[in-house]
Enzyme design. Sequence first.
Site, short mmCIF file in Angstrom:
data_model
loop_
_atom_site.label_atom_id
_atom_site.label_comp_id
_atom_site.label_asym_id
_atom_site.label_seq_id
_atom_site.Cartn_x
_atom_site.Cartn_y
_atom_site.Cartn_z
N CYS A 157 0.84 -1.21 0.00
CA CYS A 157 0.00 0.00 0.00
C CYS A 157 0.87 1.25 0.00
O CYS A 157 0.54 2.25 -0.66
CB CYS A 157 -0.91 0.01 1.23
SG CYS A 157 -1.98 -1.43 1.34
N ASP A 171 -20.76 12.61 -14.96
CA ASP A 171 -22.19 12.35 -14.76
C ASP A 171 -22.43 11.50 -13.50
O ASP A 171 -23.56 11.08 -13.25
CB ASP A 171 -22.80 11.65 -16.00
CG ASP A 171 -22.09 10.33 -16.32
OD1 ASP A 171 -21.17 9.92 -15.57
OD2 ASP A 171 -22.47 9.68 -17.33
#
Length: 221
Positions: A44, A134
Site C-alpha cells: 500500500c 455524470d
Amino acid sequence: MIKLGDVFPDFKAETSRGPIQFHEWLGDSWGLLFSHPADFTPVCTTELGRVAQLQGKFEEKNVKLIALSCDGVDTHRKWIEDIKAYSKIEKFAYPIIADEKRELAHLLGMIDPDEKDAAGIPLTCRAVFFIGPDKKLKLSLLYPATTGRNFDEILRAIDSVQLTARYRVATPADWQHGTYCMVLPTVGDDELETLFPKGVEKLAMPSGKDYLRMTPCPEKE
Ligand code: BEZ
C-alpha cells in the site's frame, strides 16, 4: 454491488483532508476512488506513493483522486509522512477516506474475506472505481491484497474511457493514446465518412466479414 453505468453512491466520509460529500467533492471532474487494505503496510505504501507521483498526470485528464482504507484519519495522516519519505515526494495532495466501520467497503463490495485485521475483521481489497462527471461508474477493478496495481495501466485505461466517451470508437489490446482505434460495430458504413474524416481502413478477414475497421486516433495532433 455497484455495476458499470450505475450512479455512484453519494456518501459522506471523513478523510485525511477533512469531511466530504462525494458528489459535491467530485464537482464536474472525473474521479478515481481506489481502496487498499490497511495503513502502514508495504505494498500500500508503494501504491499510494506512486499515485502521488502521478497526480499531475491525473489532473491533466481532469481526474480527482481519492484513496480509502479501514483505518482512521489520524493513522492516515501519520502514514502519509512515511509514504512521502518512501516515494521521495514533498507533496501528498489527495485525500484518504477513513472507513473504520467498513460501511463503504460493504456498500461498494470491496471487502476481501481472506484479509483480516488484528481483531479478525475483514479488510478492503485493492479496488479501483473510475467515475464520470455524470457520477456514473465507468470502469472498475478488484485486485487481491497481495498484488499491487499498475497505475500507468490505469492512466492508459482512463485515456480510453475518456476518448470513447467523445468518439464512436473502441480501443484495441495494449492501445496507447494517439495510436489507431477501432470503429464501433454499431456505426454504419454510411456514417464512416462523416464521423471519421481521417479515414477508415477495413481489414480483410478469412470470414469475409468487414468488422475490423481501423481509424487514426481522433485526437492525435
Ligand atoms: C501490503 O500492503 O503490503 C499488504 C497488505 C495486506 C495484505 C498483504 C499485503
